[in-house]
Design an enzyme around this catalytic site. Structure first.
Site, PDB file in Angstrom:
ATOM      1  N   GLU A   1       0.827  -1.223   0.000  1.00 41.13           N
ATOM      2  CA  GLU A   1       0.000   0.000   0.000  1.00 41.13           C
ATOM      3  C   GLU A   1       0.855   1.264   0.000  1.00 41.13           C
ATOM      4  O   GLU A   1       0.704   2.148   0.846  1.00 41.13           O
ATOM      5  CB  GLU A   1      -0.956  -0.010   1.193  1.00 41.13           C
TER       6      GLU A   1
ATOM      7  N   GLU B   1      -5.556  -8.148  -1.436  1.00 41.76           N
ATOM      8  CA  GLU B   1      -6.217  -7.979  -0.143  1.00 41.76           C
ATOM      9  C   GLU B   1      -7.653  -7.603  -0.411  1.00 41.76           C
ATOM     10  O   GLU B   1      -7.926  -6.698  -1.206  1.00 41.76           O
ATOM     11  CB  GLU B   1      -5.588  -6.853   0.693  1.00 41.76           C
TER      12      GLU B   1
HETATM   13  C1  BG6 Z   1      -4.552  -2.927   4.788  1.00 40.25           C
HETATM   14  C2  BG6 Z   1      -3.214  -3.423   5.261  1.00 40.25           C
HETATM   15  O1  BG6 Z   1      -4.561  -1.538   4.946  1.00 40.25           O
HETATM   16  O2  BG6 Z   1      -5.702  -3.312   5.444  1.00 40.25           O
HETATM   17  C3  BG6 Z   1      -3.278  -4.567   6.263  1.00 40.25           C
HETATM   18  O3  BG6 Z   1      -2.373  -3.768   4.200  1.00 40.25           O
HETATM   19  C4  BG6 Z   1      -4.460  -4.349   7.183  1.00 40.25           C
HETATM   20  O4  BG6 Z   1      -2.049  -4.658   6.917  1.00 40.25           O
HETATM   21  C5  BG6 Z   1      -5.722  -4.398   6.357  1.00 40.25           C
HETATM   22  O5  BG6 Z   1      -4.524  -5.250   8.247  1.00 40.25           O
HETATM   23  C6  BG6 Z   1      -7.000  -4.317   7.161  1.00 40.25           C
HETATM   24  O6  BG6 Z   1      -6.982  -3.190   7.972  1.00 40.25           O
HETATM   25  P1  BG6 Z   1      -7.163  -3.237   9.542  1.00 40.25           P
HETATM   26  O7  BG6 Z   1      -6.861  -1.871  10.001  1.00 40.25           O
HETATM   27  O8  BG6 Z   1      -8.588  -3.633   9.762  1.00 40.25           O
HETATM   28  O9  BG6 Z   1      -6.223  -4.253  10.046  1.00 40.25           O
END
Ligand code: BG6
Length: 480
Positions: free
Chosen positions: A177, A377
């Site tokens: 990211e 993701e």
């Molecule tokens: C992304 C990241 O922003 O979202 C992850 O690459 C992160 O590391 C994921 O865990 C989900 O976000 P969060 O804040 O719910 O863990």
């Protein structure tokens, strides 16, 4: 109509070392920036402490103990049918301080074992070289990516792991990211510019000058590493990784359209235009000028950037937002945030659920770059309840999964070259934004809680079987 996915499509899950491994000071590992963060919640920001206070609970220190339980976890991933697993290497496990003379053999051996275990089941690793962490020593010494010194240190770390794992890993991503580095909040993990800071994470600030300069250093570092990989290991495929937050204009007022164009460029296109096309985009000069940014660019930087373009584009997709000039209410997120959309529902943590937005994003990205894409993701953080019989009925997660897989299938039908999909958090893990465990993403439940209690026992949720069915049929079944 049923959607179809290409033969050999990658199905799997995605994680980050600091959120799963634990064993923060085991096997010669040095502290990373995340080890200085306490737990928070949707309303309470994570606190950052400069020294580690043994009396306080730091959720990343133990993670979900993947370091000791990776065999059990990988067996569960294999049972779901994964043919890809995205994980990151913890830089401070390899170079505990980031500028050590020699790499840490025990750290290198840990990933050897993890990759071997994946190979046993025919699971292809997708490795992020830097996922929201760096050795804390580099934060204190250099203020993270604010310093050009980081470029050489990062190159050395990457060259070390390339050499070591050249026969075990083919797919690599440079920075997780990277575009979150454009945001004030991005200084926490993405560029780690928090030297000397103590206090609530929401109170750590950077200037735009600092952020865009740090990003310039990352662009150069990423490009040099990509070029090095191409020259030395032709079998490697190198990717970027962006947090794609699709935004819609609030109204058809041309002012809203323009505001949205500007926001899409800032958040979603600026970094990938550099990493995919190999040059700063045409709109950059005006953006820098209007925001008082004066980039220090050294001789050779632009040539490096041009020579190190990526082979495939990857991104995270969680939610969409709205941009407008007629009073748009703010919706929550972590790094991904945006205006509220009245047509969308949200997760327990307020993230707007928009599967159709994923289809739109895939089409927009592919229209622009015409290189293979991967969704690395996507997922939903939710409160899960364990029934008295031990089962976990997470229909909301199944619905989220199915709707997003369907949207990807539609995009494939639209002509998008999509290589794979790795769900964020196939196993419950520590949230990056809030540091919570109760914000659960997994198909596999982990008995670990926000007060540090729990047995770490793993348990299959209902969604485990739903994803298994989708994978088994390569997306042809299990979406109804
Ligand atoms: C992304 C990241 O922003 O979202 C992850 O690459 C992160 O590391 C994921 O865990 C989900 O976000 P969060 O804040 O719910 O863990």
């Amino acid at each position: 109509m049923a959607v179809t996915f290409p033969k050999g499509f990658y199905w799997g899950g995605a994680t980050a070392a600091n959120q799963i491994e634990g064993a923060w000071n085991v096997g010669g590992r040095g502290p990373s920036v995340d080890d200085h963060f306490l737990g928070g919640s949707i309303t309470t920001p994570r606190m950052i402490t400069r020294d580690i206070d043994p009396a306080r609970f730091y959720p990343n220190h133990d993670g979900i103990d993947f370091y000791h339980r990776y065999k059990e976890d990988i067996a569960l991933f294999a049972e779901m049918g994964f043919n890809m697993f995205r994980l990151s290497i913890s830089w401070s496990r390899i170079f505990p301080n980031g500028d050590d003379e020699k790499p840490n053999e025990a750290g290198l051996a840990f990933y050897d074992n993890a990759f071997d275990e994946l190979a046993k089941y025919g699971i292809e690793p997708l490795v992020t070289l830097s996922h929201y962490e760096m050795p804390y020593h580099l934060v204190e010494k250099y203020n993270g990516w604010e310093s050009r010194e980081l470029i050489g240190l990062f190159e050395r770390y990457c060259q070390t792991v390339f050499e070591r794992y050249q026969h075990k890993v083919r797919y690599w991503l440079t920075f997780n990211e990277i575009n979150c580095g454009t945001m004030d909040m991005g200084n926490l993990f993405e560029t780690s510019m928090i030297r000397g800071f103590e206090g609530p994470a929401s109170e750590s600030h950077t200037t735009m000058q600092q952020r865009y300069q740090a990003l310039h250093h990352q662009f150069v570092a990423s490009a040099r590493v990509v070029r090095y990989a191409h020259e030395h290991y032709p079998q490697f495929k190198m990717g970027n990784m962006d947090c794609f937050v699709l935004t819609y204009p609030g109204t058809c007022d041309p002012g809203d359209q323009l505001a949205n164009l500007t926001e899409m460029r800032r958040m979603n296109w600026y970094c990938s235009d550099v990493q995919v096309r190999g040059a700063y985009p045409s709109y950059a000069a005006r953006f820098w000028r209007e925001n008082g940014i004066e980039l220090q660019v050294e001789d050779g930087d632009l040539a490096d950037i041009a020579a190190g373009t990526v082979d495939f584009y990857t991104f995270s997709y969680y939610m969409s937002g709205v941009v407008g000039t007629h009073g748009v209410e703010q919706a929550t997120g972590n790094m991904s945030m945006g205006g509220r959309n009245p047509y969308l529902k949200s997760t327990d943590w307020g993230w707007q659920i928009d599967p159709e937005g994923l289809r739109i994003a895939l089409n927009q990205i592919y229209d622009r770059y015409q290189i293979p894409l991967m969704v690395v993701e996507n997922g939903m953080g939710a409160l899960d309840e364990v029934s008295p019989d031990g089962s976990i009925h997470d229909q909301y997660r199944i619905d989220y999964l199915r709707s997003h897989v369907r949207a990807m299938g539609e995009a494939v039908d639209d002509g998008v070259d999509l290589m794979g999909y790795t769900w964020w958090g196939p196993i419950d893990l520590v949230s990056a934004g809030t540091g919570e465990m109760r914000k659960r993403y997994g198909f596999i439940y982990v008995d670990k809680h926000d007060d540090g209690s729990g047995t770490y026992e793993r348990r299959r949720k209902e969604s485990f079987f739903a994803y298994q069915k989708i994978i088994k049929s390569n997306g042809a079944e299990g979406l109804e």
